[in-house]
Scaffold this active site. Sequence first.
Site, PDB file in Angstrom:
ATOM      1  CB  CYS A 104      -3.845   3.128  10.147  1.00 33.55           C
ATOM      2  SG  CYS A 104      -4.502   1.505   9.730  1.00 33.55           S
TER       3      CYS A 104
ATOM      4  CG  HIS B  47      -0.104  -0.009   8.370  1.00 31.37           C
ATOM      5  ND1 HIS B  47      -0.007  -1.154   9.129  1.00 31.37           N
ATOM      6  CD2 HIS B  47      -1.410   0.409   8.484  1.00 31.37           C
ATOM      7  CE1 HIS B  47      -1.187  -1.415   9.673  1.00 31.37           C
ATOM      8  NE2 HIS B  47      -2.047  -0.484   9.294  1.00 31.37           N
TER       9      HIS B  47
END
Length: 344
Positions: A130, A242
């Site tokens: 990710c 994130h």
Amino acid sequence: MGFKVAVVGATGNVGREMLNILDERAFPADEVVALASRRSIGQEVSYGDRTLKVKALEDYDFSDTDICLMSAGGEVSKTWSPKIGAQGAVVIDNSSAWRTDPDVPLVVPEVNAEAVRGFAKKNIIANPNCSTAQLVVALKPLHDAATIRRVVVSTYQSVSGAGKEGMDELFNQTKTVYALGQMEMKKFPKRIAFNLIPQIDVFMEDGYTKEEWKMVVETKKILDPKIKLVATCVRVPVFVGHSESVNVEFEKPLPAEEAREILRAAPGILIDDKREPGGYMTPHECAGEDPVYISRLRDDPTVDNGIAFWCVSDNLRKGAALNAVQIAEALANRGLLADRRRAA
């Protein structure tokens, strides 16, 4: 005629997001099947306004399935992806199991969509980590413009990257702080509530963690093996999204203002960068959104031909589920699934 799609790991965070995104993007599926382990048989998951009953992966026949979106972890994928691929379905795997396999394409469609054509060796395509996915979306147009020499990145990764157990641990520990209760650490090596943990995944012999190693090898495989990259990956007490602080050094001059215009025109990127309080994106604001957001873009005066920027993205979407569906779209748009059907 539409396709038949199976989602393995349909009861997990990413699996549920895959089902949502298949519906949101109107992927041309005549049938979507939700699969998980036997203990999840009969559970219900949502696919648009429809409800799907979960079936057991172990008992399922994939011979008439076109695409399998796999989000059940590396060990399950190592066992099942080759079996599913052997039955003719193209497996798009979200785990780390196949990312470094030279016979398996590692794909971020905004960066290297044509690489999907290499799926036929094993009928498997890998989703990157990710943190890598959002990074290479931002780096690709810059690399095309001025050739990246070196990248230094520090990540601030949400607990959803560690699955439901990570989210539960942050939630429970936060409640414990206010209730003055006994703190329990199960998923993470140290307390995550109101804290930062500079370790994601296990340590390797050179002192880097495996998460940091993944960012290096995956960026090289997706973008350019000549790029030098060093990463420090940190888990933060955020549920979804994130963030990354990125410094890039180029072979050619690329002022920040020119880089801004290049990024503004690039696919999958939105610029949100006002030089004023609050003039930037945060993980809270990117949750539920598809783009990679770029903020705090500026020249780096410490190196020749350098810039720095802040990058945020929803890790459950672009970092996992959305990227997998985009790979499926790349296969369909290139006629590769239809070609496979005719060959069969």
